[in-house]
Design a protein around this motif. Structure first.
Motif, mmCIF file in Angstrom:
data_model
loop_
_atom_site.group_PDB
_atom_site.id
_atom_site.type_symbol
_atom_site.label_atom_id
_atom_site.label_comp_id
_atom_site.label_asym_id
_atom_site.label_seq_id
_atom_site.Cartn_x
_atom_site.Cartn_y
_atom_site.Cartn_z
ATOM 1 N N ARG A 95 -7.863 -51.926 -19.265
ATOM 2 C CA ARG A 95 -7.078 -51.575 -20.447
ATOM 3 C C ARG A 95 -5.595 -51.454 -20.091
ATOM 4 N N CYS A 96 -4.749 -51.487 -21.103
ATOM 5 C CA CYS A 96 -3.297 -51.582 -20.914
ATOM 6 C C CYS A 96 -2.635 -50.213 -20.994
ATOM 7 N N ASP A 97 -1.796 -49.919 -20.000
ATOM 8 C CA ASP A 97 -0.891 -48.766 -20.062
ATOM 9 C C ASP A 97 0.498 -49.294 -20.390
ATOM 10 N N SER A 98 1.131 -48.709 -21.399
ATOM 11 C CA SER A 98 2.379 -49.277 -21.895
ATOM 12 C C SER A 98 3.317 -48.189 -22.392
ATOM 13 N N ILE A 99 4.616 -48.436 -22.276
ATOM 14 C CA ILE A 99 5.640 -47.511 -22.766
ATOM 15 C C ILE A 99 6.852 -48.340 -23.197
ATOM 16 N N GLN A 100 7.576 -47.879 -24.207
ATOM 17 C CA GLN A 100 8.800 -48.555 -24.635
ATOM 18 C C GLN A 100 10.015 -47.784 -24.131
#
Length: 509
Positions: free
Chosen positions: A380-385
């Motif tokens: 699964r994807c770990d993401s931050i902007q």
């Protein structure tokens, strides 16, 4: 094409009216002698201004007014005779003045612009031109003014001259990627500083690794130190992309030397060496020389010794530079001895490695932790902007590792802007079981523009649970750069502003 309209307010118009009236009243006062001549700026560089240097942008939408129709019509000098009492159709002096742009009506001078075989005859109005440029004022109203009906300007491109006239007549800045350098040349030649500044701003916003080397040489020619500094920032951080670009082969010898001398160039020396050979090959063609090893070395001259060949990895030297044929047999033997012998021979090449750039790390968590059931990875994807307030170059991310002893992870990192992938890489990293962060790098640093949110993502594959960050901050000051964070809809593994993975952004500034 990027279009910017400079709007004059009523106060500004009244000031211009007052200044014009005062100048007319003092016309009897004798002006000091002013000499003028049409000067051709000398340059050995080719004017490379095609869209392969700058990405072409879509023109901004604008309302179709009568004045704008005149502008479009007058660009081709195919204007119609205005209707009777046309002056009454336009409420402001700016609009009435704009009708005269590239219009033969009442024209008292003509310019034959462009090199032989590519000239264009353009009408002008001396008073309007003199108000917009001190060079035109000296040309038409100075002590040594010549009363010529036609003036030849062979060193300015017609499209660039038209862009300058449009600014003088209409207060509009109309720049295009393929003519902006030529327009800057015209603005500098005729001392139209606000148009020149707009050209430099356009170039800065269009700056990338593909055109940075070409713009570096042009910025030195036009004496624009701010643009020069911007070019160096891009070349330093994205050196390998800049050196591999087609634009690098179009630079002049002086710019080549300055790049090869650069201490902060962030590139492997074998890449620098190969780029110099590519430049030499194109330079041989420019000088009509046969493409031989001898001629490549000849055109490189002393610049060859600015390449820090002794600092290459031994494999790079043995399989690359040593077999290129550019080095003499004695030079090759001495460099091999430099690698292996205790008593090293003296070399003409610089033997000290470049310093490169020191990466900065922006850490967004105040603490980290681990639990018996977190942080788990199942594709699964770990993401931050994030967004920054200054241009930076993201080199990679710092990631947490195993909380259960040493372990290896496979990481796919990605950087996007508005859904468009700007950079990605698939690599592995080994964690030692500590709560430290471990760097994972992009193949090349990615340029990040200010005041725009980008999405940083990682998909980890590993059997062991890892540490995770907590007490996350929405804003972090890292040196002179302020970084803001917000949650990303791409995150499907729990990472957000308050906690999770991607604790660090690694960047050059």
């Amino acid at each position: 094409m990027v279009k910017e309209t400079v709007k004059n307010r009523s106060k500004k118009s009244s000031k211009k009216a007052n200044s014009s009236s005062s100048s007319s009243s003092s016309s009897s006062t004798k002006l000091p002698p002013v000499c003028y001549e049409i000067i051709t700026l000398k340059t050995k560089k080719k004017k490379k201004m095609a869209a392969d240097i700058f990405p072409r942008k879509k023109p901004a939408s604008s309302s179709s007014t009568t004045v704008q129709q005149y502008h479009q019509q007058n660009l081709s000098n195919n204007n119609l005779i205005p209707a009777p009492n046309w002056q009454g159709l336009y409420p402001t002096i700016r609009e009435r003045n704009a009708v005269m742009f590239n219009n033969d009506l009442m024209a008292d001078v003509h310019f034959v612009v462009g090199p032989p075989g590519g000239t264009q005859r353009l009408p002008g109005h001396k008073y309007v031109l003199a108000v917009g440029s001190s060079v035109f004022h000296a040309m038409f109203y100075g002590e040594l003014a010549e009363d010529k009906d036609e003036i030849r300007i062979p060193d300015v491109e017609p499209a660039a001259f038209l862009a300058m006239l449009k600014y003088i007549y209409c207060d509009e800045i109309d720049l295009a990627a393929d003519t902006v350098l030529a327009t800057l040349y015209a603005a500098k030649k005729y001392i139209v500083p606000h148009l020149a500044r707009a050209c430099v701003n356009f170039l800065e916003t269009s700056l990338s690794a593909k055109n940075a080397c070409v713009l570096l040489s042009q910025s030195c020619l036009f004496e624009e130190p701010d643009l020069t500094q911007r070019c160096w920032e891009v070349i330093d951080a994205q050196a390998e992309l800049a050196l591999k670009s087609e634009g690098f082969c179009d630079i002049d010898f002086q710019t080549l030397e300055s790049i090869l001398r650069r201490e902060t160039l962030n590139a492997k020396e074998i890449v620098v060496f190969e780029a110099a050979l590519n430049w030499a090959e194109v330079e041989c063609q420019r000088q009509d020389l046969a493409l031989s090893i001898e001629n490549k070395r000849k055109v490189l001259g002393k610049a060859l010794y600015l390449i820090r060949i002794p600092t290459m990895a031994l494999d790079d030297f043995a399989n690359g530079a040593a077999q290129s044929g550019v080095l003499t047999l004695n030079e090759t033997n001495d460099i091999f001895l430099w690698y292996t012998a205790a008593k090293k021979p003296e070399l003409q090449f610089v033997s000290k490695a470049r310093k490169g750039l020191v990466p900065q790390r922006c850490h967004r968590f105040q603490s980290c932790a681990y639990r018996s059931n977190q942080w788990r990875y199942r594709g699964r994807c770990d993401s931050i902007q994030f967004a920054v307030d200054k241009r930076v170059f993201i080199a990679g991310f710092g990631l947490y590792g195993s909380s259960c002893g040493s372990a290896e992870y496979s990481a796919k990192i990605e950087l996007k802007r508005q859904g468009v992938v700007l950079g990605q890489n698939l690599s592995k990293y080994f964690s030692d079981g500590s709560s430290n962060t471990f760097p994972v790098w992009f193949e090349y640093p990615v340029q990040i523009e200010p005041d725009t949110f980008y999405t940083a993502s990682v998909i980890l594959d590993g059997n062991e649970l890892s540490y995770f960050g907590q007490e996350g901050m929405t804003e972090v000051q890292c040196g002179k750069v302020t970084v803001q964070f917000q949650c990303s809809s791409d995150s499907t593994n729990g990472t957000g502003v308050q906690g999770g993975q991607i604790p660090e952004l690694i960047f050059y500034a």
